[in-house]
Design a protein around this motif. Structure first.
Motif, PDB file in Angstrom:
ATOM      1  N   LYS A 209       0.855  -1.182   0.000  1.00  0.00           N
ATOM      2  CA  LYS A 209       0.000   0.000   0.000  1.00  0.00           C
ATOM      3  C   LYS A 209       0.894   1.236   0.000  1.00  0.00           C
ATOM      4  O   LYS A 209       1.844   1.316   0.787  1.00  0.00           O
ATOM      5  CB  LYS A 209      -0.892   0.031   1.232  1.00  0.00           C
ATOM      6  CG  LYS A 209      -1.832  -1.155   1.387  1.00  0.00           C
ATOM      7  CD  LYS A 209      -2.479  -1.101   2.768  1.00  0.00           C
ATOM      8  CE  LYS A 209      -3.138  -2.417   3.103  1.00  0.00           C
ATOM      9  NZ  LYS A 209      -3.537  -2.484   4.520  1.00  0.00           N
ATOM     10  N   ILE A 210       0.564   2.175  -0.863  1.00  0.00           N
ATOM     11  CA  ILE A 210       1.340   3.413  -0.943  1.00  0.00           C
ATOM     12  C   ILE A 210       0.387   4.603  -0.847  1.00  0.00           C
ATOM     13  O   ILE A 210      -0.664   4.627  -1.493  1.00  0.00           O
ATOM     14  CB  ILE A 210       2.145   3.504  -2.251  1.00  0.00           C
ATOM     15  CG1 ILE A 210       3.165   2.373  -2.336  1.00  0.00           C
ATOM     16  CG2 ILE A 210       2.858   4.853  -2.354  1.00  0.00           C
ATOM     17  CD1 ILE A 210       4.016   2.404  -3.597  1.00  0.00           C
ATOM     18  N   VAL A 211       0.773   5.586  -0.032  1.00  0.00           N
ATOM     19  CA  VAL A 211       0.043   6.852   0.062  1.00  0.00           C
ATOM     20  C   VAL A 211       0.969   7.955  -0.433  1.00  0.00           C
ATOM     21  O   VAL A 211       2.068   8.142   0.098  1.00  0.00           O
ATOM     22  CB  VAL A 211      -0.404   7.145   1.506  1.00  0.00           C
ATOM     23  CG1 VAL A 211      -0.954   8.563   1.630  1.00  0.00           C
ATOM     24  CG2 VAL A 211      -1.446   6.128   1.949  1.00  0.00           C
ATOM     25  N   VAL A 212       0.534   8.670  -1.456  1.00  0.00           N
ATOM     26  CA  VAL A 212       1.291   9.799  -1.992  1.00  0.00           C
ATOM     27  C   VAL A 212       0.540  11.073  -1.632  1.00  0.00           C
ATOM     28  O   VAL A 212      -0.603  11.271  -2.052  1.00  0.00           O
ATOM     29  CB  VAL A 212       1.445   9.697  -3.524  1.00  0.00           C
ATOM     30  CG1 VAL A 212       2.216  10.911  -4.057  1.00  0.00           C
ATOM     31  CG2 VAL A 212       2.167   8.410  -3.901  1.00  0.00           C
ATOM     32  N   GLY A 213       1.164  11.918  -0.832  1.00  0.00           N
ATOM     33  CA  GLY A 213       0.510  13.156  -0.434  1.00  0.00           C
ATOM     34  C   GLY A 213       0.917  13.587   0.961  1.00  0.00           C
ATOM     35  O   GLY A 213       1.657  12.895   1.663  1.00  0.00           O
ATOM     36  N   ASP A 214       0.405  14.741   1.356  1.00  0.00           N
ATOM     37  CA  ASP A 214       0.703  15.311   2.667  1.00  0.00           C
ATOM     38  C   ASP A 214      -0.588  15.902   3.228  1.00  0.00           C
ATOM     39  O   ASP A 214      -1.566  16.081   2.510  1.00  0.00           O
ATOM     40  CB  ASP A 214       1.765  16.405   2.529  1.00  0.00           C
ATOM     41  CG  ASP A 214       2.419  16.759   3.856  1.00  0.00           C
ATOM     42  OD1 ASP A 214       2.037  16.171   4.885  1.00  0.00           O
ATOM     43  OD2 ASP A 214       3.302  17.635   3.860  1.00  0.00           O
ATOM     44  N   GLY A 215      -0.582  16.169   4.515  1.00  0.00           N
ATOM     45  CA  GLY A 215      -1.764  16.742   5.130  1.00  0.00           C
ATOM     46  C   GLY A 215      -1.771  16.540   6.629  1.00  0.00           C
ATOM     47  O   GLY A 215      -0.871  15.901   7.200  1.00  0.00           O
ATOM     48  N   PRO A 216      -2.784  17.066   7.303  1.00  0.00           N
ATOM     49  CA  PRO A 216      -2.799  17.072   8.766  1.00  0.00           C
ATOM     50  C   PRO A 216      -2.926  15.695   9.402  1.00  0.00           C
ATOM     51  O   PRO A 216      -2.640  15.549  10.591  1.00  0.00           O
ATOM     52  CB  PRO A 216      -4.031  17.934   9.090  1.00  0.00           C
ATOM     53  CG  PRO A 216      -4.885  17.883   7.872  1.00  0.00           C
ATOM     54  CD  PRO A 216      -3.932  17.780   6.723  1.00  0.00           C
ATOM     55  N   GLN A 217      -3.322  14.671   8.660  1.00  0.00           N
ATOM     56  CA  GLN A 217      -3.484  13.341   9.245  1.00  0.00           C
ATOM     57  C   GLN A 217      -2.264  12.449   8.999  1.00  0.00           C
ATOM     58  O   GLN A 217      -2.239  11.285   9.424  1.00  0.00           O
ATOM     59  CB  GLN A 217      -4.743  12.668   8.669  1.00  0.00           C
ATOM     60  CG  GLN A 217      -5.345  11.621   9.592  1.00  0.00           C
ATOM     61  CD  GLN A 217      -6.541  10.912   8.987  1.00  0.00           C
ATOM     62  OE1 GLN A 217      -6.769  10.930   7.777  1.00  0.00           O
ATOM     63  NE2 GLN A 217      -7.322  10.257   9.832  1.00  0.00           N
TER      64      GLN A 217
END
Length: 352
Positions: A209-217
Motif C-alpha cells: 500500500k502506498i500513500v502519496v501526499g501530505d496533510g494534517p493526518q
C-alpha cells in the motif's frame, strides 16, 4: 471580441487539489483564447492559517483590496468559486453594486466542517444556501451533486461544469519505477480525515500500500499503519511516475463531489476501486475501468483484473477544452442589460 472575466477563489497554490487544478486549467484555456482573466486568490492578501489545517492560508481583512482589484479590472463576467473569506467578500461586492454573478459547488463543505468541528451538517447547508442564493447559476460537476443540492433546498439554476485531465502528462509509464511487492495499491491526494484513508489502510491486502501526499493526518496514519509506504508530497514527473507504476488506484473518500485524481489514474492506465458514492459513481461510469463496492477489499481485487488500455481510453473522453466550454457558456453578464449577441462567436473562437 474578448471578455474580461473575474474569477475569485479561496483555493489556490500552494494547495494542490481538484479545485485548484480545475481553476488553473479553465483559466489558462480561456487566456489562450484571448480572454482577459483576473484571478483573485489568497496569495494577493494578508493570510492566516486555516484552523486544523495550517498549510491552507485564508485571506484576512480582504474587502478593501478586493474592491479595488475588481474596480480596476471592471469585469464583464464574475465567477465566485468558493465559500471562503474571498468568496464572501466578492459576494458582498456584487450585491452592493447589483452585479450578476455565478458560483460553483466544489466541495462538501458542510460534511467537512462536521468531520473537523462537529458542527451539524444542517447548519453547514444553511450557510451554503445563504451563500449561493443570489447567484444566477451554480455550476456543479455531476448530476449526483445537482440532485443532492435540489433535495437540500437549493433553488438556483444548476448547470454542469465537468472536469478534464491532461492525458499528455498522465499516461502509462514504466512500472519498474516502484520496486516493491505487488500488487501496488495506491492513494494519491490530501492526507486528511475527509479522505477516509484509514478505510483503505486498515484492509488486509497482498502486496504494497502506498500513500502519496501530505496533510494534517499524515503523522497519525504513519503511526497507525507502519507497513504502509508514505511517499510524501509529489508533483510533476515524480507524481506521474508514481501514479503510473501502481497496479490499482484506491479512492476511499465518501465526501468528494468529483475526484479529478481518478481521471489522472485512469489516464495513467490504473483501474479505480472506490465506494459507490457521489464522485466515484459519476466518474467511474463503466465496469471496464473500475469497481465500486461497499466492500472496498472486494472492489480492489476485482479492479486488479481490469485492462489498462480500457482505463486509458475512457479517460481520453475528458478534456479541459470541453470543461472550459461548459464554464464559458454558463457565465452571465455582470450587468444583465448588456447581453451581447456575439456570445456564440466568442465561444467558437477557442473551442475549434
Amino acid at each position: 471580441m474578448t471578455l474580461r472575466i473575474a474569477f475569485i477563489s479561496d483555493a489556490w497554490h500552494p494547495q494542490i487539489n481538484g479545485v485548484v487544478t480545475t481553476i488553473e486549467n479553465t483559466c489558462s484555456t480561456l487566456e489562450r483564447a484571448g480572454h482577459q482573466i483576473k484571478l483573485i486568490t489568497p496569495d494577493q492578501f494578508i493570510t492566516i492559517p486555516c484552523p486544523t489545517y495550517p498549510s491552507i492560508r485564508l485571506a484576512y481583512a480582504c474587502n478593501r483590496k478586493l474592491k479595488r482589484l475588481l474596480n480596476e479590472f471592471n469585469p464583464q463576467r464574475i465567477h465566485i468559486a468558493t465559500e471562503g473569506p474571498l468568496g464572501i467578500a466578492a459576494r458582498r461586492y456584487c450585491l452592493n453594486r447589483k452585479l450578476a454573478f455565478t458560483t460553483s459547488f466544489h466541495t462538501l463543505f458542510a460534511e467537512y466542517v462536521n468531520l473537523r468541528f462537529k458542527i451539524p451538517v444542517s447548519w453547514g447547508y444553511g450557510f451554503l444556501r445563504w451563500f449561493h442564493a443570489p447567484a444566477k447559476k451554480i455550476m456543479v460537476a455531476t448530476s449526483s451533486v445537482e440532485s443532492d443540492l435540489k433535495a437540500r433546498g437549493f433553488k438556483n439554476t444548476l448547470v454542469r461544469w465537468s472536469r478534464g485531465v491532461n492525458s499528455d502528462f498522465y499516461y502509462p509509464r514504466d512500472k519498474t519505477f516502484i520496486s516493491l511487492p505487488r500488487p501496488v495499491c495506491m492513494f494519491v491526494g490530501r492526507v486528511a480525515i475527509e479522505k477516509n484513508i484509514d478505510a483503505f489502510l486498515s484492509l488486509e491486502l497482498a502486496g504494497t500500500k502506498i500513500v502519496v501526499g501530505d496533510g494534517p493526518q499524515l503523522k497519525e496514519l504513519k503511526a497507525r499503519f507502519p507497513d504502509t509506504v508514505f511517499a510524501g508530497f509529489q508533483t510533476g514527473e515524480p507524481l506521474a511516475n508514481y501514479m503510473a507504476a501502481a497496479d490499482v488506484f484506491v479512492f476511499p473518500s465518501r465526501t468528494d463531489t468529483f475526484g479529478i485524481v481518478m481521471l489522472e489514474a485512469l489516464a495513467s492506465g490504473l483501474p479505480v476501486a472506490a465506494f459507490p458514492v457521489n464522485g466515484p459513481v459519476d466518474v467511474i461510469g463503466s465496469d471496464k475501468v473500475g469497481r465500486l463496492d461497499e466492500n472496498l477489499k472486494k472492489a480492489i481485487a476485482e479492479a486488479l483484473q481490469l485492462d489498462a488500455q480500457d482505463c486509458r481510453n475512457y479517460a481520453l473522453n475528458y478534456s479541459w477544452a470541453n470543461c472550459t466550454r461548459q464554464f464559458f457558456y454558463n457565465l452571465v453578464p455582470a450587468f444583465e442589460k448588456s447581453r451581447d449577441s456575439k456570445n456564440n462567436s466568442i465561444v467558437e473562437h477557442w473551442v475549434k
